[in-house]
Design a protein around this motif. Structure first.
Motif, mmCIF file in Angstrom:
data_model
loop_
_atom_site.group_PDB
_atom_site.id
_atom_site.type_symbol
_atom_site.label_atom_id
_atom_site.label_comp_id
_atom_site.label_asym_id
_atom_site.label_seq_id
_atom_site.Cartn_x
_atom_site.Cartn_y
_atom_site.Cartn_z
ATOM 1 N N ARG A 80 0.823 -1.218 0.000
ATOM 2 C CA ARG A 80 0.000 0.000 0.000
ATOM 3 C C ARG A 80 0.853 1.262 0.000
ATOM 4 O O ARG A 80 0.402 2.311 -0.450
ATOM 5 C CB ARG A 80 -0.920 0.032 1.223
ATOM 6 C CG ARG A 80 -2.103 -0.871 1.155
ATOM 7 C CD ARG A 80 -3.057 -0.585 2.314
ATOM 8 N NE ARG A 80 -4.094 0.325 1.908
ATOM 9 C CZ ARG A 80 -5.310 -0.068 1.556
ATOM 10 N NH1 ARG A 80 -5.652 -1.340 1.587
ATOM 11 N NH2 ARG A 80 -6.199 0.810 1.174
ATOM 12 N N ASP A 123 -0.282 5.029 -2.699
ATOM 13 C CA ASP A 123 -0.860 6.174 -2.006
ATOM 14 C C ASP A 123 -1.816 6.975 -2.887
ATOM 15 O O ASP A 123 -2.855 7.437 -2.435
ATOM 16 C CB ASP A 123 0.287 7.095 -1.558
ATOM 17 C CG ASP A 123 0.051 7.618 -0.163
ATOM 18 O OD1 ASP A 123 -0.821 7.061 0.531
ATOM 19 O OD2 ASP A 123 0.724 8.586 0.217
ATOM 20 N N SER A 155 -5.180 4.863 -3.172
ATOM 21 C CA SER A 155 -5.759 4.057 -2.086
ATOM 22 C C SER A 155 -7.005 4.684 -1.480
ATOM 23 O O SER A 155 -7.794 3.991 -0.854
ATOM 24 C CB SER A 155 -4.713 3.776 -1.013
ATOM 25 O OG SER A 155 -4.309 4.982 -0.417
ATOM 26 N N SER A 156 -7.198 5.978 -1.677
ATOM 27 C CA SER A 156 -8.426 6.562 -1.140
ATOM 28 C C SER A 156 -9.454 6.900 -2.222
ATOM 29 O O SER A 156 -10.438 7.571 -1.950
ATOM 30 C CB SER A 156 -8.102 7.808 -0.304
ATOM 31 O OG SER A 156 -7.636 7.407 0.972
ATOM 32 N N VAL A 183 -11.864 2.340 -6.000
ATOM 33 C CA VAL A 183 -10.771 1.379 -5.862
ATOM 34 C C VAL A 183 -10.892 0.665 -4.517
ATOM 35 O O VAL A 183 -11.223 1.286 -3.512
ATOM 36 C CB VAL A 183 -9.400 2.098 -5.927
ATOM 37 C CG1 VAL A 183 -8.255 1.121 -5.662
ATOM 38 C CG2 VAL A 183 -9.207 2.776 -7.274
ATOM 39 N N ILE A 195 -8.438 -1.878 -2.271
ATOM 40 C CA ILE A 195 -7.138 -2.554 -2.183
ATOM 41 C C ILE A 195 -7.127 -3.447 -0.957
ATOM 42 O O ILE A 195 -7.470 -3.007 0.142
ATOM 43 C CB ILE A 195 -5.976 -1.546 -2.067
ATOM 44 C CG1 ILE A 195 -6.009 -0.544 -3.223
ATOM 45 C CG2 ILE A 195 -4.631 -2.283 -2.030
ATOM 46 C CD1 ILE A 195 -4.970 0.561 -3.095
#
Lengths: 328, 133
Positions: A95, A99, A102-103, A107, A109
């Motif tokens: 992760r 970056d 990831s928010s 998406v 993860i």
């Protein structure tokens, strides 16, 4: 811990996350849910990404996912890292390089540890693919460190496999002795701003030519990227798209999915046999005595295994007879 | 092998650029048999909560050296609750003055580990808290 199918279907992230935890930890409990999800969902398009540690896989995945997001896709990422043989723990660090995505709302993860599964691929990985497919993710990227047999199994699951490498990963034989050369549909030579990139490119080209039948072929394709700067990423996106089209046109996708299902049934069968037949046997007092006999050389391991198998079979037959008499 | 592993997120909120402590903790917890997700430096509260939700972790360890804990930790706790994950065990570590501890405990942070805490103490704390749950 209850998970609702409707919540998974509607893409509710906590429910998806909890369902994945259940396939990792409470496998018996989750089978009914998986049955229902399988009956009512199409599997997403699966892209495998593998290669040696530190070659830039996660960084490339981040950039690829950003590209697919722009095209309006919803993307699931399964990032697999090895479990420690000693402690059973794992450090899941993919992760860090993701970056930028990831928010993103479209998406999801999930980092998973290999958990040293006996007899091949941890079936939880296919089950996670199923859950993410049911939750409406169009494409699922499975990222794994390219060392060892377990990783080849993960690659076998993917429709399209990217093998990522970089200059100076060691000599050419070492780079691909694990059989990754046959597994890759697209080879990505990352860190292409490295001074020795031309040499590595030549080595890869030669190895790919040796593997090919001699005719001009569309795949495997070799591409260069500088993932940290996003250079060459569009070409990789295009190649993944082209590969998908080729799979669909040639009918290879159906053959591939058949193999995937065959392997998954085998994995599930092994899981059940282990859980219901072998584990109880290994834990029995009887087995400890039998083992002692072998250690003292009063019995040999070969006959012992045959005897145990015969015993399992006859126990099974008795069970069936009991079931039949109940039905009557 | 389907036994339950404790899953932990080690996160660094805020702007300080030192994660040696976080990495030492991550490694120590891994060696104690836990699955540890580490998300790297300079994470916004929403990034931390997003990661905790998607990874479905049992524990979040927040490492902070910048002194911004009184600003950042309440936001993280609030967002965790919004996400329906107020059940996660939240721990903190780093340079956090004693006088702030009560305030952080009141937010729901279960323990604050100062520099020099042996890893075993943290492992024991996590195991006993989760065991009791």
């Amino acid at each position: 811990m209850q998970v609702s199918i409707d919540e998974i279907r509607s893409g509710h992230k906590p429910a998806i996350a909890r369902a994945i935890t259940l396939v990792e930890n409470e496998r018996r409990q989750i089978w009914p849910l998986l049955k229902e999800l399988f009956a009512t969902s199409e599997l997403a398009s699966l892209v495998g990404v593998t290669g040696p540690p530190g070659c830039g896989k996660s960084t490339l995945v981040e950039k690829l996912v950003a590209g697919w997001l722009e095209e309006g896709e919803r993307i699931g990422v399964i990032a697999i890292d090895p479990s420690s043989e000693f402690s059973g723990g794992a450090l899941l660090g993919d992760r860090i390089r993701m970056d930028g995505i990831s928010s993103e709302p479209e998406v999801f993860i999930r980092s998973m540890a290999t958990r040293g599964y006996l007899g091949g691929l941890n079936p939880a990985i296919f089950d996670t693919v199923l859950i993410l497919s049911a939750a409406g993710y169009d494409r699922i990227v499975i990222e794994t460190v390219g060392v060892g047999q377990n990783e080849i199994d993960i690659v076998n699951l993917a429709d399209t496999t990217l093998v990522v490498t970089m200059p100076e990963v060691g000599d050419e034989i070492q780079a691909f002795k694990a059989g990754l050369m046959e597994a890759g549909d697209i080879f990505v030579l990352n860190k292409a701003d490295h001074p020795r990139v031309n040499r590595m490119e030549l080595v890869l080209q030669q190895m790919l030519e040796l593997n090919s039948s001699g005719e001009e072929q569309e795949f495997p394709r070799l591409l260069k990227t500088i993932a940290t700067r996003g250079e060459g990423v569009d070409e990789v996106l295009e190649a993944v798209g082209d590969h998908r089209l080729k799979l669909e046109k040639s009918g290879d996708i159906a053959r591939h999915r058949k193999q995937v299902m065959r392997r998954h049934i085998l994995h599930l069968l092994e899981e059940k046999v282990r859980e219901q037949l072998i584990d109880p046997l290994l834990q029995s007092e009887d087995f400890k005595q039998i083992l002692d006999q072998v250690v003292k050389r009063k019995a040999d391991p070969y006959s012992t295994a045959e005897d145990l198998l015969a015993r399992l079979k006859s126990a099974d037959q008795q069970r069936e007879e009991v079931n039949l008499s109940h039905e009557n | 092998m389907a036994e339950k592993n404790i899953k932990v997120l080690i996160a660094k909120p805020g702007l300080d650029g030192h994660d040696r402590g976080a990495k030492v903790i991550a490694r120590g917890l891994k060696e104690a048999g836990m699955e540890v997700v580490y998300t790297g430096l300079r994470q916004a509260p929403e990034d931390i909560v997003n990661a905790a939700v998607q990874e479905d972790v049992d524990v979040i360890g927040l490492s902070i050296l910048s002194g911004a804990h009184r600003q950042l930790f309440p936001v993280i706790m609030e967002k965790l609750e919004e996400a329906g994950r107020e059940d996660v065990l939240v721990l903190a570590g780093g340079t956090i003055p004693d006088k702030d501890h009560d305030e952080l405990h009141d937010l729901g942070i279960k323990a604050i580990f100062q520099p020099g805490t042996p890893i075993e103490e943290i492992v024991d704390f996590i195991e006993s808290e989760l065991g009791a749950a």
